[in-house]
Design a protein around this motif. Sequence first.
Motif, PDB file in Angstrom:
ATOM      1  N   LEU A  70      47.757  45.469  45.254  1.00 23.09           N
ATOM      2  CA  LEU A  70      47.739  45.559  43.804  1.00 23.09           C
ATOM      3  C   LEU A  70      46.350  45.387  43.232  1.00 23.09           C
ATOM      4  N   ARG A  71      45.419  44.976  44.074  1.00 20.71           N
ATOM      5  CA  ARG A  71      44.102  44.628  43.547  1.00 20.71           C
ATOM      6  C   ARG A  71      43.296  45.855  43.155  1.00 20.71           C
ATOM      7  N   TYR A  72      42.647  45.797  42.003  1.00 28.47           N
ATOM      8  CA  TYR A  72      41.734  46.858  41.577  1.00 28.47           C
ATOM      9  C   TYR A  72      40.811  46.286  40.527  1.00 28.47           C
ATOM     10  N   LEU A  73      39.730  46.973  40.309  1.00 32.48           N
ATOM     11  CA  LEU A  73      38.887  46.689  39.151  1.00 32.48           C
ATOM     12  C   LEU A  73      38.408  48.022  38.608  1.00 32.48           C
ATOM     13  N   ASN A  93      23.856  48.074  36.203  1.00 29.28           N
ATOM     14  CA  ASN A  93      23.513  47.573  34.863  1.00 29.28           C
ATOM     15  C   ASN A  93      24.222  48.319  33.737  1.00 29.28           C
ATOM     16  N   SER A  94      25.450  48.783  33.957  1.00 30.27           N
ATOM     17  CA  SER A  94      26.065  49.580  32.886  1.00 30.27           C
ATOM     18  C   SER A  94      27.526  49.243  32.612  1.00 30.27           C
ATOM     19  N   ILE A  95      28.048  48.163  33.161  1.00 29.91           N
ATOM     20  CA  ILE A  95      29.456  47.833  32.905  1.00 29.91           C
ATOM     21  C   ILE A  95      29.598  47.131  31.556  1.00 29.91           C
ATOM     22  N   LYS A  96      30.524  47.627  30.753  1.00 35.60           N
ATOM     23  CA  LYS A  96      30.740  47.082  29.410  1.00 35.60           C
ATOM     24  C   LYS A  96      32.148  46.532  29.243  1.00 35.60           C
ATOM     25  N   ARG A  97      33.070  47.023  30.078  1.00 36.85           N
ATOM     26  CA  ARG A  97      34.470  46.620  29.964  1.00 36.85           C
ATOM     27  C   ARG A  97      35.086  46.716  31.348  1.00 36.85           C
ATOM     28  N   VAL A  98      35.985  45.773  31.662  1.00 39.39           N
ATOM     29  CA  VAL A  98      36.691  45.856  32.946  1.00 39.39           C
ATOM     30  C   VAL A  98      38.186  45.657  32.715  1.00 39.39           C
ATOM     31  N   CYS A  99      38.994  46.359  33.514  1.00 40.79           N
ATOM     32  CA  CYS A  99      40.421  46.090  33.603  1.00 40.79           C
ATOM     33  C   CYS A  99      40.687  45.816  35.072  1.00 40.79           C
ATOM     34  N   LEU A 100      41.507  44.802  35.344  1.00 46.95           N
ATOM     35  CA  LEU A 100      41.564  44.372  36.736  1.00 46.95           C
ATOM     36  C   LEU A 100      42.848  43.636  37.078  1.00 46.95           C
ATOM     37  N   THR A 101      43.109  43.615  38.368  1.00 49.24           N
ATOM     38  CA  THR A 101      44.047  42.670  38.970  1.00 49.24           C
ATOM     39  C   THR A 101      43.313  41.992  40.109  1.00 49.24           C
ATOM     40  N   HIS A 156      47.164  41.481  50.835  1.00 50.96           N
ATOM     41  CA  HIS A 156      48.080  41.447  49.694  1.00 50.96           C
ATOM     42  C   HIS A 156      47.552  40.459  48.666  1.00 50.96           C
ATOM     43  N   LEU A 157      47.808  40.765  47.422  1.00 51.50           N
ATOM     44  CA  LEU A 157      47.178  40.044  46.326  1.00 51.50           C
ATOM     45  C   LEU A 157      47.319  38.532  46.432  1.00 51.50           C
ATOM     46  N   ASP A 158      48.542  38.051  46.642  1.00 51.25           N
ATOM     47  CA  ASP A 158      48.768  36.604  46.568  1.00 51.25           C
ATOM     48  C   ASP A 158      48.954  35.981  47.953  1.00 51.25           C
ATOM     49  N   ASP A 159      48.450  36.632  48.987  1.00 52.87           N
ATOM     50  CA  ASP A 159      48.482  36.023  50.325  1.00 52.87           C
ATOM     51  C   ASP A 159      47.603  34.777  50.354  1.00 52.87           C
ATOM     52  N   SER A 160      47.976  33.823  51.193  1.00 50.51           N
ATOM     53  CA  SER A 160      47.158  32.612  51.336  1.00 50.51           C
ATOM     54  C   SER A 160      45.848  32.971  52.022  1.00 50.51           C
ATOM     55  N   TYR A 161      44.769  32.532  51.429  1.00 47.60           N
ATOM     56  CA  TYR A 161      43.457  32.977  51.897  1.00 47.60           C
ATOM     57  C   TYR A 161      42.389  32.040  51.371  1.00 47.60           C
ATOM     58  N   TYR A 162      41.244  32.002  52.075  1.00 50.43           N
ATOM     59  CA  TYR A 162      40.100  31.256  51.537  1.00 50.43           C
ATOM     60  C   TYR A 162      38.831  32.066  51.700  1.00 50.43           C
TER      61      TYR A 162
END
Length: 277
Positions: free
Chosen positions: A28-31, A60-68, A115-121
């Motif tokens: 599910l992860r994206y930016l 040097n050009s990011i102004k807005r992000v949508c993400l998971t 996977h997005l919410d897998d246990s990880y460090y």
Amino acid sequence: MGAYVHLCLSFLAVISNYNVQAFDIPDLRYLKAYISDDPDGPYHEFLDYSPDLRDQGLDNSIKRVCLTGIWFLYSDYNYSEESTELWGPVRVNGCLDFELTLSTSSLRYAGSPYHLDDSYYNLYEGINYCGREFRGNTNADSLLEFDLRVSSVIICGQSPWTFFTGLQFTGEAVCLYPANIATGNNISLHWNGLPTMELLGLPDNSIRSVAKGCLTDNVYPNNHLQVELGDAVELGDAVELRDAVKLGDAVELEDAVELENAVKLGDAVEIGDAVEH
Ligand SMILES: *[C@@H]1O[C@H](CO)[C@@H](O)[C@H](O)[C@H]1NC(C)=O
Ligand SMILES: *[C@@H]1O[C@H](CO)[C@@H](O)[C@H](O)[C@H]1NC(C)=O
């Protein structure tokens, strides 16, 4: 020099391996990075690390992000500890408009590549989640070349993790729970992170092993009552970390929970490598 080249090669190997994983396993992860704050404007969608945003024409050009997910945006290439500005939005299907165009030159996520919410460090060599990293989803009885070199940490998923100052789960220990939850569309991401080891309650560069679960009574943040934060630190609300934190002269960190404000960093530099356990 030989060692440096070797590290660079292993970095490339890990990244290309993740590219394969990212497309083999639904995640599910994206930016999505926009160059204007127009929600209908063009964007580039990232699924993986980008050590050099010139490759996507987005330096040097990011102004807005949508993400998971948890994504870090660094003002220098290669997630370098020379970055003078860091943004770390945590969202599930959320967006963020920046007041000014960011000076972001590299970006990467924290958490499991699977996977997005897998246990990880993720353990970082620099403070504020900068520099090379040691990451994994299983117990590590040693951190290999990251032994005694960890300066900041992120955990994801529903399990707590315990960090030890001795090899093979010995020595001083601190347990960290994923106390923060980001949600959207009925999807949850559990996480927690500390931009310095002092905030976790251990000396800088002291971690030598990591285990899944909470294997000590010394649980963050209650351990903070005994921790020396030094007189340059102001910690408003130790549990939620909602308030501004000042760390010495070189670092300013505001809003540690959302990780959304600019961070001014120290000086040491080292770049490039990532190791997965
Ligand atoms: C969230 O889950 C509930 C219960 O399963 C469901 O009724 C609701 O429609 C879901 N919402 C979204 C945005 O998917
Ligand atoms: C980033 O790291 C790679 C691999 O170590 C190196 O080849 C490259 O020159 C670095 N990029 C910058 C802009 O420092």
